[in-house]
Design an enzyme around this catalytic site. Structure first.
Site, PDB file in Angstrom:
ATOM      1  N   ARG A  90       0.831  -1.241   0.221  1.00  0.00           N
ATOM      2  CA  ARG A  90       0.092   0.053  -0.207  1.00  0.00           C
ATOM      3  C   ARG A  90       0.809   1.263  -0.020  1.00  0.00           C
ATOM      4  O   ARG A  90       1.759   1.425   0.712  1.00  0.00           O
ATOM      5  CB  ARG A  90      -0.896   0.148   1.047  1.00  0.00           C
ATOM      6  CG  ARG A  90      -1.966  -1.031   1.073  1.00  0.00           C
ATOM      7  CD  ARG A  90      -2.814  -1.030   2.171  1.00  0.00           C
ATOM      8  NE  ARG A  90      -1.933  -1.595   3.520  1.00  0.00           N
ATOM      9  CZ  ARG A  90      -2.681  -1.727   4.875  1.00  0.00           C
ATOM     10  NH1 ARG A  90      -3.881  -1.388   5.135  1.00  0.00           N
ATOM     11  NH2 ARG A  90      -1.728  -2.074   5.844  1.00  0.00           N
ATOM     12  N   ASP A 116       1.054   5.611   0.060  1.00  0.00           N
ATOM     13  CA  ASP A 116       0.582   6.746   0.874  1.00  0.00           C
ATOM     14  C   ASP A 116       0.203   7.682  -0.116  1.00  0.00           C
ATOM     15  O   ASP A 116       0.343   7.855  -1.289  1.00  0.00           O
ATOM     16  CB  ASP A 116       1.602   7.370   1.818  1.00  0.00           C
ATOM     17  CG  ASP A 116       2.010   6.483   2.845  1.00  0.00           C
ATOM     18  OD1 ASP A 116       1.071   5.366   3.205  1.00  0.00           O
ATOM     19  OD2 ASP A 116       3.271   6.482   3.365  1.00  0.00           O
ATOM     20  N   ARG A 160      10.612   7.318   2.687  1.00  0.00           N
ATOM     21  CA  ARG A 160      10.930   8.799   2.978  1.00  0.00           C
ATOM     22  C   ARG A 160      11.617   9.212   4.144  1.00  0.00           C
ATOM     23  O   ARG A 160      12.163  10.280   4.042  1.00  0.00           O
ATOM     24  CB  ARG A 160       9.208   9.359   3.120  1.00  0.00           C
ATOM     25  CG  ARG A 160       8.378   9.015   1.833  1.00  0.00           C
ATOM     26  CD  ARG A 160       6.873   9.345   1.986  1.00  0.00           C
ATOM     27  NE  ARG A 160       6.785  10.822   2.576  1.00  0.00           N
ATOM     28  CZ  ARG A 160       5.673  11.327   3.184  1.00  0.00           C
ATOM     29  NH1 ARG A 160       4.515  10.348   3.105  1.00  0.00           N
ATOM     30  NH2 ARG A 160       5.460  12.394   3.545  1.00  0.00           N
TER      31      ARG A 160
END
Length: 267
Positions: free
Chosen positions: A50, A52, A197
């Site tokens: 998944r 973001d 990130r």
């Protein structure tokens, strides 16, 4: 029931992420609505990983189960005719054996793209992360090598991460410059929430000279997200591909040639 596998690419700028969210536009919802029209019945799609809000994909892999009989090409052509311009199905195939988009995967590959120049992007707006301070890609690459191997990545996970374990196996991280872009290619057996990130944010601080090269090693040792620096924006992040055992018949991205021979899936 037949299990169908899809390759999907998307521009994540206009989505709240992959997963269904009430009253928000998600990739999962958009894809399921399009495929349900082709199947003439409700379809539920499961993905390899998944992503973001704002994160893109060169190749997401997903599957769904259906008892409607359609030619394989009909799922792609029919699905794409019902999909918006920012998400498309790029290939379709029937699953073999016990294939599962998430649990059968051995490794995931992400690419993070930083536009490193004084001027903000126009044509690449929303598709790259902009950094006006000069970055030393060599130091960023050197620092990233401390993260290779099996580690507790608590310093690089979001505070709200729901994973039961912070341990992940990092297969490789390459940081290099291509003209005015600094690119990070990263692969692991699986990733924690915001892990890529957060790693990018740490490496950017090192590339700007704000932290020493061995800061990544120090962060691994302290196991504290509070000391881990900023979370880099989602704009420059792309899911690049997913690697599966060969018997599933899914084409392997060339970057996975760097994986160790004994690489195994995340349990």
């Amino acid at each position: 029931m037949t299990r169908i596998i899809l390759g999907v690419e998307y521009d994540g700028s206009g989505f709240s992420g992959w997963q269904w969210q009430p009253e928000k536009r998600s990739i999962q919802q958009t894809l399921e609505q399009a495929l349900s029209k082709v199947a003439d019945q409700p379809v539920t799609v499961t993905c390899a990983g998944r992503t973001d809000a704002g994160v893109h994909a060169f190749e997401q892999v997903a599957h769904f189960d259906v008892d409607a009989e359609r030619e394989l090409h009909a799922w792609m052509l029919g699905g794409n005719s019902n999909l918006p311009d920012d998400v498309k199905i790029t290939w379709v195939k029937a699953a073999v054996n016990d294939f599962h988009a998430r649990y059968s995967a051995i490794a995931r590959f992400y690419r993070y793209i930083i536009l490193n120049r004084p001027a903000k992007p126009a044509l690449q707006h929303g598709r790259v992360t902009w950094c006006y301070n000069p970055l030393d890609a060599g130091k960023m690459h050197q620092a990233a090598q401390y993260l290779i191997g099996n580690h507790d990545f608590s310093s690089f996970r979001a505070q709200g991460c729901q994973s039961k374990s912070p341990w992940r196996i990092m297969h490789f991280i390459d940081v290099y410059r291509h003209e005015d872009q600094v690119i990070m290619d990263i692969s692991a057996n699986a990733f924690l929430h915001h892990m890529v990130r957060n790693i990018a944010g740490v490496l950017m601080a090192i590339g700007m000279g704000k932290q020493p090269v061995d800061w990544t090693r120090e962060l691994l040792e302290v196991k504290s997200r509070k000391l881990g620096g900023i979370t880099a924006p989602p704009d420059g992040l792309y899911l690049g591909g997913v690697y599966y055992p060969e018997h599933y018949g899914i084409a392997k991205h060339p970057v996975f040639d760097k994986l160790p021979a004994d690489a195994k899936r995340f349990d």
